[in-house]
Design a protein around this motif. Sequence first.
Motif, PDB file in Angstrom:
ATOM      1  N   ALA A 148       0.828  -1.212   0.000  1.00 18.78           N
ATOM      2  CA  ALA A 148       0.000   0.000   0.000  1.00 18.78           C
ATOM      3  C   ALA A 148       0.859   1.257   0.000  1.00 18.78           C
ATOM      4  CB  ALA A 148      -0.936  -0.009   1.210  1.00 18.78           C
ATOM      5  N   GLU A 149       1.935   1.240   0.787  1.00 19.43           N
ATOM      6  CA  GLU A 149       2.789   2.423   0.908  1.00 19.43           C
ATOM      7  C   GLU A 149       3.702   2.608  -0.307  1.00 19.43           C
ATOM      8  OE1 GLU A 149       1.304   1.059   4.721  1.00 19.43           O
ATOM      9  OE2 GLU A 149       2.528  -0.001   3.237  1.00 19.43           O
ATOM     10  N   MET A 150       3.793   1.587  -1.161  1.00 19.16           N
ATOM     11  CA  MET A 150       4.680   1.658  -2.334  1.00 19.16           C
ATOM     12  C   MET A 150       3.982   2.217  -3.571  1.00 19.16           C
ATOM     13  SD  MET A 150       6.803  -1.918  -2.136  1.00 19.16           S
ATOM     14  CE  MET A 150       8.104  -2.180  -0.917  1.00 19.16           C
ATOM     15  N   SER A 151       2.676   2.266  -3.540  1.00 20.36           N
ATOM     16  CA  SER A 151       1.908   2.563  -4.749  1.00 20.36           C
ATOM     17  C   SER A 151       2.305   3.892  -5.388  1.00 20.36           C
ATOM     18  CB  SER A 151       0.411   2.552  -4.418  1.00 20.36           C
ATOM     19  OG  SER A 151      -0.345   2.721  -5.591  1.00 20.36           O
ATOM     20  N   GLU A 152       2.400   4.942  -4.592  1.00 18.11           N
ATOM     21  CA  GLU A 152       2.707   6.273  -5.132  1.00 18.11           C
ATOM     22  C   GLU A 152       4.078   6.290  -5.812  1.00 18.11           C
ATOM     23  OE1 GLU A 152       3.823  10.660  -3.325  1.00 18.11           O
ATOM     24  OE2 GLU A 152       2.601   9.308  -2.111  1.00 18.11           O
ATOM     25  N   HIS A 153       5.046   5.605  -5.208  1.00 18.49           N
ATOM     26  CA  HIS A 153       6.402   5.605  -5.752  1.00 18.49           C
ATOM     27  C   HIS A 153       6.472   4.749  -7.017  1.00 18.49           C
ATOM     28  CE1 HIS A 153       7.037   7.451  -1.940  1.00 18.49           C
ATOM     29  NE2 HIS A 153       6.781   6.339  -1.277  1.00 18.49           N
ATOM     30  N   LEU A 154       5.732   3.654  -7.052  1.00 10.11           N
ATOM     31  CA  LEU A 154       5.670   2.842  -8.263  1.00 10.11           C
ATOM     32  C   LEU A 154       5.013   3.625  -9.410  1.00 10.11           C
ATOM     33  CD1 LEU A 154       4.666  -0.635  -6.789  1.00 10.11           C
ATOM     34  CD2 LEU A 154       6.843  -0.052  -7.868  1.00 10.11           C
ATOM     35  N   ARG A 155       4.013   4.434  -9.053  1.00 10.03           N
ATOM     36  CA  ARG A 155       3.354   5.252 -10.076  1.00 10.03           C
ATOM     37  C   ARG A 155       4.367   6.206 -10.718  1.00 10.03           C
ATOM     38  NH1 ARG A 155      -0.388   7.152  -7.157  1.00 10.03           N
ATOM     39  NH2 ARG A 155      -1.982   5.631  -7.744  1.00 10.03           N
ATOM     40  N   TYR A 156       5.226   6.796  -9.894  1.00 11.49           N
ATOM     41  CA  TYR A 156       6.252   7.708 -10.419  1.00 11.49           C
ATOM     42  C   TYR A 156       7.190   6.949 -11.371  1.00 11.49           C
ATOM     43  CZ  TYR A 156      10.034  11.067 -10.766  1.00 11.49           C
ATOM     44  OH  TYR A 156      10.989  11.929 -11.270  1.00 11.49           O
ATOM     45  N   LEU A 157       7.653   5.771 -10.930  1.00  7.58           N
ATOM     46  CA  LEU A 157       8.553   4.991 -11.777  1.00  7.58           C
ATOM     47  C   LEU A 157       7.869   4.587 -13.079  1.00  7.58           C
ATOM     48  CD1 LEU A 157      10.304   2.681  -9.132  1.00  7.58           C
ATOM     49  CD2 LEU A 157      11.235   4.727 -10.230  1.00  7.58           C
ATOM     50  N   ALA A 158       6.616   4.197 -12.988  1.00 11.50           N
ATOM     51  CA  ALA A 158       5.880   3.778 -14.182  1.00 11.50           C
ATOM     52  C   ALA A 158       5.786   4.916 -15.198  1.00 11.50           C
ATOM     53  CB  ALA A 158       4.484   3.293 -13.802  1.00 11.50           C
ATOM     54  N   ARG A 159       5.689   6.134 -14.719  1.00  3.81           N
ATOM     55  CA  ARG A 159       5.554   7.290 -15.614  1.00  3.81           C
ATOM     56  C   ARG A 159       6.879   7.749 -16.192  1.00  3.81           C
ATOM     57  NH1 ARG A 159       1.399  10.955 -11.933  1.00  3.81           N
ATOM     58  NH2 ARG A 159      -0.519   9.832 -12.471  1.00  3.81           N
ATOM     59  N   HIS A 160       7.985   7.501 -15.482  1.00  2.00           N
ATOM     60  CA  HIS A 160       9.252   8.130 -15.878  1.00  2.00           C
ATOM     61  C   HIS A 160      10.387   7.167 -16.211  1.00  2.00           C
ATOM     62  CE1 HIS A 160       7.691  12.092 -14.832  1.00  2.00           C
ATOM     63  NE2 HIS A 160       7.276  11.590 -13.678  1.00  2.00           N
ATOM     64  N   ALA A 161      10.349   5.912 -15.747  1.00  5.87           N
ATOM     65  CA  ALA A 161      11.491   5.005 -15.935  1.00  5.87           C
ATOM     66  C   ALA A 161      11.524   4.437 -17.347  1.00  5.87           C
ATOM     67  CB  ALA A 161      11.437   3.869 -14.916  1.00  5.87           C
ATOM     68  N   ARG A 162      12.713   4.442 -17.930  1.00  2.00           N
ATOM     69  CA  ARG A 162      12.900   3.840 -19.254  1.00  2.00           C
ATOM     70  C   ARG A 162      12.993   2.309 -19.152  1.00  2.00           C
ATOM     71  NH1 ARG A 162      16.098   8.386 -18.962  1.00  2.00           N
ATOM     72  NH2 ARG A 162      15.992   9.884 -20.690  1.00  2.00           N
ATOM     73  N   VAL A 163      13.470   1.821 -18.005  1.00  4.87           N
ATOM     74  CA  VAL A 163      13.716   0.385 -17.838  1.00  4.87           C
ATOM     75  C   VAL A 163      12.518  -0.281 -17.147  1.00  4.87           C
ATOM     76  CG1 VAL A 163      16.225   0.650 -17.763  1.00  4.87           C
ATOM     77  CG2 VAL A 163      14.916   0.798 -15.637  1.00  4.87           C
ATOM     78  N   PRO A 164      12.394  -1.605 -17.242  1.00  9.11           N
ATOM     79  CA  PRO A 164      11.297  -2.327 -16.579  1.00  9.11           C
ATOM     80  C   PRO A 164      11.346  -2.177 -15.058  1.00  9.11           C
ATOM     81  CG  PRO A 164      12.317  -3.703 -18.255  1.00  9.11           C
ATOM     82  CD  PRO A 164      13.191  -2.500 -18.104  1.00  9.11           C
ATOM     83  N   LEU A 165      10.236  -2.557 -14.395  1.00  5.39           N
ATOM     84  CA  LEU A 165      10.058  -2.297 -12.967  1.00  5.39           C
ATOM     85  C   LEU A 165       9.881  -3.584 -12.166  1.00  5.39           C
ATOM     86  CD1 LEU A 165       7.474   0.644 -13.200  1.00  5.39           C
ATOM     87  CD2 LEU A 165       9.980   0.752 -13.292  1.00  5.39           C
ATOM     88  N   SER A 166      10.263  -3.513 -10.883  1.00  3.01           N
ATOM     89  CA  SER A 166      10.079  -4.645  -9.968  1.00  3.01           C
ATOM     90  C   SER A 166       9.494  -4.151  -8.656  1.00  3.01           C
ATOM     91  CB  SER A 166      11.421  -5.348  -9.712  1.00  3.01           C
ATOM     92  OG  SER A 166      12.275  -4.516  -8.946  1.00  3.01           O
ATOM     93  N   CYS A 167       8.891  -5.077  -7.901  1.00  2.00           N
ATOM     94  CA  CYS A 167       8.327  -4.726  -6.591  1.00  2.00           C
ATOM     95  C   CYS A 167       8.312  -5.954  -5.687  1.00  2.00           C
ATOM     96  CB  CYS A 167       6.902  -4.190  -6.764  1.00  2.00           C
ATOM     97  SG  CYS A 167       6.099  -3.778  -5.207  1.00  2.00           S
ATOM     98  N   MET A 168       8.980  -5.829  -4.534  1.00  2.92           N
ATOM     99  CA  MET A 168       9.027  -6.921  -3.554  1.00  2.92           C
ATOM    100  C   MET A 168       8.734  -6.348  -2.169  1.00  2.92           C
ATOM    101  SD  MET A 168      12.282  -9.108  -4.921  1.00  2.92           S
ATOM    102  CE  MET A 168      12.544  -9.388  -6.668  1.00  2.92           C
ATOM    103  N   PRO A 169       7.455  -6.184  -1.829  1.00  2.00           N
ATOM    104  CA  PRO A 169       7.101  -5.552  -0.551  1.00  2.00           C
ATOM    105  C   PRO A 169       7.176  -6.521   0.623  1.00  2.00           C
ATOM    106  CG  PRO A 169       5.132  -6.030  -1.832  1.00  2.00           C
ATOM    107  CD  PRO A 169       6.293  -6.524  -2.642  1.00  2.00           C
ATOM    108  N   ASN A 170       7.216  -5.941   1.819  1.00  4.54           N
ATOM    109  CA  ASN A 170       7.025  -6.730   3.035  1.00  4.54           C
ATOM    110  C   ASN A 170       5.557  -7.153   3.119  1.00  4.54           C
ATOM    111  OD1 ASN A 170       9.675  -6.214   3.687  1.00  4.54           O
ATOM    112  ND2 ASN A 170       9.210  -4.717   5.289  1.00  4.54           N
ATOM    113  N   ALA A 171       5.287  -8.082   4.013  1.00  7.72           N
ATOM    114  CA  ALA A 171       3.893  -8.496   4.236  1.00  7.72           C
ATOM    115  C   ALA A 171       3.219  -7.469   5.144  1.00  7.72           C
ATOM    116  CB  ALA A 171       3.851  -9.890   4.834  1.00  7.72           C
ATOM    117  N   GLY A 172       3.176  -6.221   4.690  1.00  5.20           N
ATOM    118  CA  GLY A 172       2.588  -5.137   5.463  1.00  5.20           C
ATOM    119  C   GLY A 172       3.587  -4.529   6.430  1.00  5.20           C
ATOM    120  N   LEU A 173       3.126  -3.563   7.206  1.00  3.42           N
ATOM    121  CA  LEU A 173       3.955  -2.939   8.237  1.00  3.42           C
ATOM    122  C   LEU A 173       3.924  -3.811   9.489  1.00  3.42           C
ATOM    123  CD1 LEU A 173       2.768   0.752   7.812  1.00  3.42           C
ATOM    124  CD2 LEU A 173       4.945  -0.218   7.057  1.00  3.42           C
ATOM    125  N   PRO A 174       5.073  -4.017  10.143  1.00  7.62           N
ATOM    126  CA  PRO A 174       5.094  -4.913  11.297  1.00  7.62           C
ATOM    127  C   PRO A 174       4.207  -4.398  12.440  1.00  7.62           C
ATOM    128  CG  PRO A 174       7.158  -3.714  11.114  1.00  7.62           C
ATOM    129  CD  PRO A 174       6.392  -3.431   9.869  1.00  7.62           C
TER     130      PRO A 174
END
Length: 363
Positions: A236-262
């Motif tokens: 949930a907390e990564m969504s905004e930052h992934l959106r930025y990468l999706a809009r601006h990154a030339r290279v492919p994207l990855s995401c490996m989150p924790n199982a939520g906040l501890p």
Amino acid sequence: MTASAPARAAALREALATRVVVADGAMGTMLQAQDPSLQDFQQLEGCNEILNVTRPDIVRSVHAEYFAVGVDCVETNTFGANFAALGEYDIPERVFELSEAGARLAREVADEFTASSGRQRWVLGSMGPGTKLPTLGHAPYMTLRDAYQQNAEGMIAGGADALLVETTQDLLQTKAAVLGARRALEATGADLPVICSVTVETTGTMLLGSEIGAALTALEPLGIDLIGLNCATGPAEMSEHLRYLARHARVPLSCMPNAGLPVLGKDGAHYPLSPSELADAQETFVGEYGLSLVGGCCGTTPEHLRQVVERVRGMVPGERDPRPEPGAASLYQSVPFRQDTSYLAIGERTNANGSKKFREAML
């Protein structure tokens, strides 16, 4: 017959370009769950990389559990096989040895599953952040970079199919790891993908205050093959930052989150995100942000990844139309090369009062 290293790397690149590739989840907690003894750690309690040499059976079993639920690739047990982390145990000279051993174990298990299933499985060489932040003067940049080169050369020798610079918190440390990886590839003549995964805290920046835009501007020109996020938070907390990468990154994207906040309970911290919730999030991210590589970090288990595999099987990364924005980055933010009616000043704050020599030079 197992595929050659160049053929495996080419197949991984092809997979990342055409479908969603799934990596594994948490490693350290699964190793600790098997209760290795102080003797297993060679009296260096908590140094998981030692288990690559003393208890290969434990390390293999973790890789096998993840491959058994259908993941495409596992990470090597080399997260701490760097100058800073091994230096804490006074064994920095063992970087290459433990890196090679970790990659070799993962390679052997990957090859067994490739042979039995007929589906190629890959090994991602894990390059963790260590405990020293060069921006804060904890360790010299060159020392870290050269040790990361040893780390990468060991994993290349052991059979890694890609190098994964992960959980990075300081852009100078990230640069040391990426350039160490690139120097290793050049020195060995190998041609493997380099994946870079930064860690953005709940504050919305990396540990030292870097925004995601600064990370992209600083790291993409270093020749990385993928950029993404891992650790620190749940999806949930990564969504905004992934959106930025999706809009601006030339290279492919990855995401490996924790199982939520501890969440702290009477038995210590636990991660609340269920396997189905992680699978929901990754399926959404693949569609919305065009992720090519997904997996899990702290608190994620083989069951989490089994459900992710089921959910994204057959998916292709969602369409992206990135608009790269040329700019320069400080440690903290990216400044686009975009002018309105004013001139664009790029400079450094100076103090003519605090330095007599500087004042005279100015005059």
